[in-house]
Design an enzyme around this catalytic site. Structure first.
Site, PDB file in Angstrom:
ATOM      1  N   HIS A 194      -0.985  -1.277   8.815  1.00  7.46           N
ATOM      2  CA  HIS A 194      -1.380  -0.781   7.485  1.00  7.46           C
ATOM      3  C   HIS A 194      -1.185  -1.822   6.385  1.00  7.46           C
ATOM      4  O   HIS A 194      -2.102  -2.104   5.627  1.00  7.46           O
ATOM      5  CB  HIS A 194      -0.575   0.479   7.181  1.00  7.46           C
ATOM      6  CG  HIS A 194      -0.765   1.037   5.814  1.00  7.46           C
ATOM      7  ND1 HIS A 194      -1.962   1.549   5.373  1.00  7.46           N
ATOM      8  CD2 HIS A 194       0.096   1.171   4.786  1.00  7.46           C
ATOM      9  CE1 HIS A 194      -1.821   1.979   4.135  1.00  7.46           C
ATOM     10  NE2 HIS A 194      -0.584   1.768   3.756  1.00  7.46           N
ATOM     11  N   ASP A 195      -0.018  -2.368   6.265  1.00  7.95           N
ATOM     12  CA  ASP A 195       0.274  -3.360   5.221  1.00  7.95           C
ATOM     13  C   ASP A 195       0.377  -4.744   5.835  1.00  7.95           C
ATOM     14  O   ASP A 195       0.594  -4.898   7.028  1.00  7.95           O
ATOM     15  CB  ASP A 195       1.591  -3.014   4.513  1.00  7.95           C
ATOM     16  CG  ASP A 195       1.370  -2.303   3.190  1.00  7.95           C
ATOM     17  OD1 ASP A 195       0.369  -2.602   2.511  1.00  7.95           O
ATOM     18  OD2 ASP A 195       2.203  -1.456   2.834  1.00  7.95           O
ATOM     19  N   HIS A 196       0.252  -5.764   4.983  1.00  6.54           N
ATOM     20  CA  HIS A 196       0.363  -7.154   5.427  1.00  6.54           C
ATOM     21  C   HIS A 196       1.827  -7.568   5.455  1.00  6.54           C
ATOM     22  O   HIS A 196       2.293  -8.349   4.622  1.00  6.54           O
ATOM     23  CB  HIS A 196      -0.456  -8.068   4.503  1.00  6.54           C
ATOM     24  CG  HIS A 196      -1.906  -7.768   4.529  1.00  6.54           C
ATOM     25  ND1 HIS A 196      -2.724  -8.194   5.550  1.00  6.54           N
ATOM     26  CD2 HIS A 196      -2.685  -7.050   3.695  1.00  6.54           C
ATOM     27  CE1 HIS A 196      -3.949  -7.774   5.328  1.00  6.54           C
ATOM     28  NE2 HIS A 196      -3.960  -7.070   4.217  1.00  6.54           N
ATOM     29  N   HIS A 199       0.804  -1.219   0.000  1.00  7.33           N
ATOM     30  CA  HIS A 199       0.000   0.000   0.000  1.00  7.33           C
ATOM     31  C   HIS A 199       0.841   1.275   0.000  1.00  7.33           C
ATOM     32  O   HIS A 199       0.342   2.337  -0.341  1.00  7.33           O
ATOM     33  CB  HIS A 199      -0.944   0.017   1.205  1.00  7.33           C
ATOM     34  CG  HIS A 199      -1.973  -1.058   1.145  1.00  7.33           C
ATOM     35  ND1 HIS A 199      -1.960  -2.140   1.996  1.00  7.33           N
ATOM     36  CD2 HIS A 199      -3.028  -1.243   0.326  1.00  7.33           C
ATOM     37  CE1 HIS A 199      -2.967  -2.934   1.714  1.00  7.33           C
ATOM     38  NE2 HIS A 199      -3.632  -2.409   0.702  1.00  7.33           N
TER      39      HIS A 199
END
Length: 115
Positions: free
Chosen positions: A33-35, A7
């Site tokens: 926020h991100d994986h 992202h």
């Protein structure tokens, strides 16, 4: 807010929130926020960005270019982060799903409240 993952950075937060955090000498910004698992150091302040989003889907190889001095950890496999916080010390550890330590970071501050 800051991510080398899929992202990327959240532009609105960088523009509007980051100056407030830096002005108030905030130490940590923690998110999922991100994986992935990430530790990013700010080049402008002592602010550390910690991402613990590796609990489910992982992207595997979807990483953006980042300054090597700032990007302390990027792991896009599954895992988790743990923190131990006292009045004067912080220890952050990132683990993979097998419990192996991927990254460890510690920080200390003087205790301004003790008599």
């Amino acid at each position: 807010m800051m991510s080398a993952g899929h992202h990327g950075n959240t532009i609105e937060l960088v523009a509007q929130l980051l100056p407030i955090l830096e002005e108030n000498r905030v130490d940590l910004y923690i998110n999922g926020h991100d994986h992935c698992l990430e530790h990013i150091s700010s080049s402008h302040s002592s602010l550390q960005f910690l991402t613990s989003g590796g609990g489910s889907k992982s992207w595997r190889g979807d990483v953006q270019q980042w300054n090597e001095d700032e990007l302390k950890l990027y792991y896009d496999g599954q895992g988790f982060m743990s923190m131990q916080v006292t009045q004067t010390e912080l220890e952050v550890m990132f683990f993979d799903i097998f419990g192996n330590i991927l990254h460890k970071w510690t920080s200390a501050k003087p205790d301004h409240y003790s008599s």
